[in-house]
Each structure stands twice: as structure tokens, then as C-alpha cells.
Design an enzyme around this catalytic site. Structure first.
Site, mmCIF file in Angstrom:
data_model
loop_
_atom_site.group_PDB
_atom_site.id
_atom_site.type_symbol
_atom_site.label_atom_id
_atom_site.label_comp_id
_atom_site.label_asym_id
_atom_site.label_seq_id
_atom_site.Cartn_x
_atom_site.Cartn_y
_atom_site.Cartn_z
ATOM 1 N N ASP A 35 21.764 11.749 55.319
ATOM 2 C CA ASP A 35 21.908 11.256 53.939
ATOM 3 C C ASP A 35 20.792 11.787 53.038
ATOM 4 O OD1 ASP A 35 23.767 9.639 55.325
ATOM 5 O OD2 ASP A 35 22.350 7.971 55.459
ATOM 6 N N GLU A 71 32.229 7.150 50.652
ATOM 7 C CA GLU A 71 30.838 6.703 50.461
ATOM 8 C C GLU A 71 30.010 7.876 49.923
ATOM 9 O OE1 GLU A 71 30.053 5.547 54.494
ATOM 10 O OE2 GLU A 71 29.826 7.599 55.180
#
Ligand code: FUB
Length: 323
Positions: free
Chosen positions: A36, A206
């Protein structure tokens, strides 16, 4: 020596020669499991703020990495951890870091809440320096429950051209946008009294990200399952941050000869060179464990109509580029 082995040897010396000169970053760019990645530019340095992607219960702190040239990365350890965020006990994920009024604000997800009876969500910490140490700003989450079905994780803080800051976030296939107040201690409702506006495009799962180029708003996100091979990045474009966003297509995905599960990215722009980069994580072909994710970088290009060209994931990475 057989002819094939000789060719392989020549090829290997050539490739290692390239990396020895450090002409290219190589991929992955960070050592160890980091996912991420949020890449930012502060002053004359590139920064990467990733999730520490060890086993789920060990994801209780954040390291950061800085570079002057995209080739050599310096590690800054434990810039924030659960010891300085009293309400966070696990799953510290997906930072988003912005500089405002000479302070650095570090937005993060914590606790991976599964419903509104659990405590956690999106928090914010602050520091005078990009490498911390960061301190919890509120002593509680900024967003602590599900709105419009969005799990409070995967926050991205977007600085709009008119000076306003928005938080764009959400897991579980829903994405919200909300305006941040001036001190980042709360959210500002719109003229109808609504704080959270859902902007979920088709395919969204997401990992939202937004940037502006030539007056157009590019909204990007991850789709597929993050534990699987088909994790990927898609995008849409609009004339304002609220959309509506119509999915244009996928621009980052697995390559059976390089790695699987390429997704949850961020974008940086070296304005002087007009060079765009995508920083993302992927799972090496040798790995199957969900959290064995490594941070990588590639150049990103646009066509003449401003559409993003599909990115080819590589072992080579990007060329040296100072700010
Ligand atoms: O790293 C934890 C979670 O995995 C992130 O919040 C998701 O975006 C996925 O990458």
C-alpha cells in the site's frame, strides 16, 4: 560450456552491470515486505510511506523511506506505532501523508473494524518532520464507523486546486469523499448537511487515489482481491472531485512472467521533468502468502487525449531522476 549457458552468463553479466551502475532502480525498490505504498514529494526528496506487510498481528508500526533520485532509498524506522496511538492495536494500514503549514499530517487506518460495534478506523498523526516521530492528533479516530457501506480504511488525502483538502477512503467496495476542516481535526458537512458523499465507480474495491492533470480529475482505485493474483488498478476521469466517475479501464495488473497481485498504488509527478510514476505493491511469483507483498515503481504515461496508458510491470524499475 554449452552455448545456452554461455548466452545466459552474458545476459546475467549485462543485467547485473546495469544495476551495478545504478542506472535503474530495479524492482522491488524497498527491501522486505511493504504494501500500500503512498509516494510523496517533500522538498528535494521522494518519500514512500507503506504498510508494514508482515503477519497481520505484526502490522503495528510504520517505517518510511526517502530518496533523492528514485534509486537509493533510506529507511526511517518506526515513524509511528501503536505505542503512540492509544486506540490502535492492530492492522495499521495504508498511510497518506500531506504537508500543511509546515507540519506533516499522517493519516492511517487501524484495527480493521468489521462493524460499528468495534473501535478503530481512520486516524491522523502529526509531526514537524516527514520522518516523524508522529504523534496522534486526536486521541481517537477521525472516522470511526461505516458510512455508505465503506469500511474506514485506505484513506487518501487530496489537496484540491482551490486549496480545500478532502479525505477519500473506503474498503468493502465503497468509496466516500469528505472535506477536511482546516486543522484536520474534523470533517466539514456540505450545504445540505451531508458529510460523506459516496463516489464508488464500477469495479471499485479499495485503495483510492486522486490527482489533477491539465484540469482533469483522475480517480484511481484497486479492484480484485488483495490476497489473490487478480488485484489490479483501474481509473476514471471527471471535471471535479465528486465525479460522477465512469470506469475507463485497467492500467496495472499482474504479468505471469514478472509478479502477481499488482495493486494498491499511488502516483508521483516530477514537475520539472514532467515525469509521472506509479508506485505499487505486487506479490513475487515465488510467494503465495497474502502479506508477502513488495513495493515497486514504474513510469506512467498518457496518450494525447490524456488517457493513462497501461503500465508494464518490470524488474528494471525506473531511471535515476533527481528533483
Ligand atoms: O494492507 C492491508 C490492506 O490490503 C489494505 O488496506 C488494502 O488496500 C490491501 O492492500
Amino acid at each position: 560450456m554449452k552455448k545456452n549457458s554461455f548466452i545466459l552468463l552474458v545476459l546475467l553479466s549485462f543485467v547485473s552491470g546495469i544495476y551495478a551502475q545504478k542506472k535503474f532502480s530495479g524492482n522491488p525498490i524497498l527491501p522486505g515486505w511493504y504494501a500500500d505504498p503512498e509516494a510523496s514529494i517533500f522538498g528535494k526528496q521522494y518519500w514512500i510511506y507503506p504498510t508494514y506487510s508482515d503477519a497481520y498481528n505484526k502490522q503495528v508500526f510504520f517505517d518510511a523511506f526517502s530518496s533523492k533520485d528514485l534509486i537509493t532509498w533510506k529507511k526511517h524506522e518506526h515513524i509511528l506505532d501503536t505505542s503512540s496511538v492509544k486506540w490502535a492495536k492492530r492492522a495499521m494500514w495504508a498511510p497518506s501523508v500531506v504537508k500543511k503549514d509546515n507540519k506533516y499530517y499522517f493519516f492511517f487506518g487501524a484495527n480493521d473494524i468489521q462493524n460499528n460495534n468495534e473501535y478503530g478506523g481512520i486516524g491522523v498523526a502529526v509531526s514537524d518532520k516527514p520522518d516523524g516521530p508522529f504523534k496522534d492528533l486526536l486521541g481517537k479516530p477521525l472516522i470511526d464507523r461505516f458510512y455508505n457501506g465503506a469500511q474506514p480504511i485506505d484513506q487518501f488525502v487530496f489537496h484540491d486546486a482551490d486549496g480545500k483538502y478532502y479525505i477519500i477512503y473506503g474498503g468493502w467496495r465503497h468509496c466516500n469523499i469528505a472535506q477536511l476542516n482546516d486543522s484536520f481535526t474534523g470533517l466539514v458537512p456540505d450545504q445540505n448537511g451531508n458529510t460523506f458523499k459516496e463516489i464508488t465507480p464500477k469495479g471499485y474495491v479499495e485503495g483510492p487515489f486522486m490527482f489533477i492533470r491539465n484540469g482533469k480529475y483522475y480517480f484511481m482505485w484497486s479492484e480484485g482481491g488483495w490476497t489473490g493474483p487478480d488485484y489490479s488498478v483501474a481509473y476514471a476521469m471527471a471535471d471535479n472531485p465528486f465525479g460522477p466517475y465512469e470506469r475507463i479501464g485497467k492500467i496495472l495488473e499482474q504479468d505471469a512472467s514478472v509478479a502477481r497481485g499488482a495493486g494498491h498504488h499511488s502516483i508521483i509527478h516530477n514537475a520539472k521533468k514532467d515525469a509521472w510514476y506509479i508506485v505499487y505493491h505486487r506479490r513475487p511469483l515465488s510467494e503465495t502468502a497474502a502479506n508477502n507483498r513488495a513495493t515497486c515503481i514504474e513510469r506512467m504515461y498518457f496518450d494525447t487525449n490524456g488517457k493513462i496508458l497501461p503500465v508494464k510491470i518490470s524488474f528494471q524499475g525506473v531511471e535515476k531522476q533527481k528533483l
